[in-house]
Structures are given as C-alpha cells and as structure tokens.
Scaffold this motif. Structure first.
Motif, short mmCIF file in Angstrom:
data_model
loop_
_atom_site.label_atom_id
_atom_site.label_comp_id
_atom_site.label_asym_id
_atom_site.label_seq_id
_atom_site.Cartn_x
_atom_site.Cartn_y
_atom_site.Cartn_z
N GLU A 109 20.45 0.41 -11.48
CA GLU A 109 20.45 -1.03 -11.24
C GLU A 109 19.21 -1.40 -10.43
O GLU A 109 18.82 -0.67 -9.51
CB GLU A 109 21.70 -1.45 -10.46
N LYS A 110 18.61 -2.53 -10.75
CA LYS A 110 17.43 -2.98 -10.01
C LYS A 110 17.83 -3.44 -8.62
O LYS A 110 18.87 -4.07 -8.43
CB LYS A 110 16.74 -4.12 -10.75
N GLN A 111 16.98 -3.13 -7.65
CA GLN A 111 17.15 -3.63 -6.29
C GLN A 111 15.77 -3.97 -5.74
O GLN A 111 14.77 -3.41 -6.16
CB GLN A 111 17.86 -2.61 -5.41
N PHE A 112 15.74 -4.91 -4.82
CA PHE A 112 14.49 -5.34 -4.22
C PHE A 112 14.41 -4.74 -2.82
O PHE A 112 15.33 -4.90 -2.03
CB PHE A 112 14.41 -6.87 -4.15
N LYS A 113 13.32 -4.04 -2.53
CA LYS A 113 13.16 -3.41 -1.22
C LYS A 113 11.98 -4.04 -0.49
O LYS A 113 10.95 -4.34 -1.08
CB LYS A 113 12.88 -1.92 -1.36
N ALA A 114 12.18 -4.21 0.80
CA ALA A 114 11.10 -4.67 1.68
C ALA A 114 11.05 -3.71 2.87
O ALA A 114 12.09 -3.28 3.37
CB ALA A 114 11.36 -6.09 2.15
N VAL A 115 9.84 -3.38 3.28
CA VAL A 115 9.62 -2.44 4.37
C VAL A 115 8.56 -3.03 5.29
O VAL A 115 7.62 -3.68 4.82
CB VAL A 115 9.10 -1.09 3.82
N HIS A 116 8.73 -2.82 6.59
CA HIS A 116 7.66 -3.19 7.51
C HIS A 116 7.52 -2.13 8.57
O HIS A 116 8.44 -1.35 8.83
CB HIS A 116 7.89 -4.58 8.12
N TYR A 117 6.33 -2.08 9.16
CA TYR A 117 6.06 -1.16 10.26
C TYR A 117 4.89 -1.70 11.07
O TYR A 117 4.15 -2.57 10.62
CB TYR A 117 5.77 0.26 9.75
N TYR B 272 -13.24 -8.82 10.88
CA TYR B 272 -14.38 -7.91 10.78
C TYR B 272 -13.99 -6.45 10.97
O TYR B 272 -14.61 -5.56 10.41
CB TYR B 272 -15.44 -8.29 11.81
N LEU B 273 -12.96 -6.20 11.77
CA LEU B 273 -12.60 -4.82 12.09
C LEU B 273 -11.28 -4.37 11.47
O LEU B 273 -10.89 -3.23 11.64
CB LEU B 273 -12.51 -4.65 13.61
N GLY B 274 -10.59 -5.25 10.78
CA GLY B 274 -9.30 -4.89 10.21
C GLY B 274 -8.30 -4.59 11.31
O GLY B 274 -8.13 -5.37 12.24
N CYS B 275 -7.66 -3.43 11.24
CA CYS B 275 -6.66 -3.04 12.24
C CYS B 275 -7.22 -2.13 13.32
O CYS B 275 -6.47 -1.58 14.12
CB CYS B 275 -5.48 -2.35 11.56
N LEU B 276 -8.53 -1.97 13.36
CA LEU B 276 -9.11 -1.14 14.42
C LEU B 276 -8.88 -1.80 15.77
O LEU B 276 -9.03 -3.01 15.91
CB LEU B 276 -10.61 -0.95 14.19
N ASN B 277 -8.50 -1.03 16.73
CA ASN B 277 -8.33 -1.48 18.12
C ASN B 277 -7.13 -2.38 18.37
O ASN B 277 -7.00 -2.91 19.46
CB ASN B 277 -9.60 -2.19 18.63
N ASN B 278 -6.27 -2.62 17.40
CA ASN B 278 -5.05 -3.39 17.67
C ASN B 278 -3.96 -3.00 16.67
O ASN B 278 -4.25 -2.54 15.57
CB ASN B 278 -5.30 -4.90 17.64
N GLN B 279 -2.73 -3.20 17.08
CA GLN B 279 -1.59 -2.88 16.22
C GLN B 279 -1.33 -4.04 15.27
O GLN B 279 -1.33 -5.20 15.68
CB GLN B 279 -0.35 -2.62 17.08
N CYS B 280 -1.09 -3.73 14.02
CA CYS B 280 -0.84 -4.74 13.00
C CYS B 280 0.59 -4.63 12.48
O CYS B 280 1.17 -3.56 12.45
CB CYS B 280 -1.79 -4.56 11.83
N PHE B 281 1.12 -5.76 12.05
CA PHE B 281 2.40 -5.81 11.36
C PHE B 281 2.08 -5.64 9.88
O PHE B 281 1.39 -6.46 9.29
CB PHE B 281 3.06 -7.18 11.62
N ARG B 282 2.55 -4.57 9.30
CA ARG B 282 2.28 -4.28 7.89
C ARG B 282 3.59 -4.31 7.11
O ARG B 282 4.63 -3.92 7.64
CB ARG B 282 1.62 -2.91 7.75
N TYR B 283 3.51 -4.75 5.88
CA TYR B 283 4.73 -4.84 5.07
C TYR B 283 4.43 -4.53 3.61
O TYR B 283 3.28 -4.59 3.17
CB TYR B 283 5.38 -6.22 5.21
N ARG B 284 5.49 -4.20 2.91
CA ARG B 284 5.39 -3.85 1.50
C ARG B 284 6.71 -4.23 0.84
O ARG B 284 7.77 -4.09 1.45
CB ARG B 284 5.15 -2.35 1.38
N ALA B 285 6.66 -4.68 -0.43
CA ALA B 285 7.87 -5.08 -1.14
C ALA B 285 7.73 -4.72 -2.61
O ALA B 285 6.63 -4.79 -3.17
CB ALA B 285 8.11 -6.58 -0.97
N TRP B 286 8.86 -4.36 -3.24
CA TRP B 286 8.85 -3.96 -4.65
C TRP B 286 10.26 -3.93 -5.20
O TRP B 286 11.23 -3.96 -4.46
CB TRP B 286 8.19 -2.60 -4.81
N ILE B 287 10.35 -3.86 -6.52
CA ILE B 287 11.64 -3.67 -7.20
C ILE B 287 11.70 -2.23 -7.69
O ILE B 287 10.72 -1.70 -8.21
CB ILE B 287 11.77 -4.63 -8.41
N GLU B 288 12.85 -1.61 -7.48
CA GLU B 288 13.06 -0.26 -8.00
C GLU B 288 14.50 -0.14 -8.48
O GLU B 288 15.32 -1.01 -8.20
CB GLU B 288 12.75 0.80 -6.95
#
Length: 108
Positions: free
Chosen positions: A57-65, A35-51
């Motif tokens: 040359e293609k490489q796959f990147k993953a990031v989290h914070y 109901y509140l998403g990430c309000l009031n607490n810390q969330c583990f967020r991530y993102r991934a893509w090819i660049e």
C-alpha cells in the motif's frame, strides 16, 4: 514566517509509480546561507516521498533532521520520521507537520 515549506502535489510525488517506475523525492532545507550553504550553522533539512509499505500500500513519508550533512550521510537515528496517508490531504498534513517542526527549531 510565510510557509517556507511548500510540498508539491500528490501527482508530482507519484511520478512514474503507476507505470512500474519510482516516485519523486522532494527535499529542502531552511537556514542556509546564500553564499556558504550550511557551513558554520545548523540547518533544518527535510525530505518527503511516497513508498509502498509491507502490504504493497502506498504511504507518504516525511523526514526532518538538524545538521549540515546530506540525507545519505546523516545517521538515521538523528532523523525524525512520520508517515501519512498517500493522498493530497496526507501531503498537506505532512507539510503542516514539517512547518510546525521548523517553527520549533527556529524558536530554540
């Protein structure tokens, strides 16, 4: 915890890259309140893509914070990034890395 992070296929990430377009970006988070998403607490967020790297040359990147802000509003120095081979195997390695990082976050 049963695989809360499941990355799409290599073909999905490629998107229109082979046709001069861009690949797809996948993002997610763990720890959000329904109901509140990430309000009031810390969330583990991530993102991934090819660049492409400096050698085209293609490489796959993953990031989290950890945080409440979206990717674009988060200081890049607070993110952890890792590069993998741009392949189905590289995506599985990235998924396992993200799961291990998530496990470390949930056990703190």
């Amino acid at each position: 915890m049963k695989d809360p992070i499941k990355l799409p296929s290599y073909e999905w990430f490629l998107g229109l890259m082979g046709f001069g377009g861009k690949g797809n970006v996948y993002a997610g988070s763990y720890g959000t309140d329904p109901y509140l998403g990430c309000l009031n607490n810390q969330c583990f967020r991530y993102r991934a893509w090819i660049e492409k790297d400096e050698n085209d040359e293609k490489q796959f990147k993953a990031v989290h914070y950890i945080g409440n802000n979206c990717f674009d509003e988060t200081d890049k120095e607070k993110m952890t990034e890792k590069v993998f081979e741009a392949s189905a195997d590289g995506i599985l390695q990235a998924q396992n890395w993200l799961l291990n990082e998530l496990n470390a976050f949930t056990n703190t």
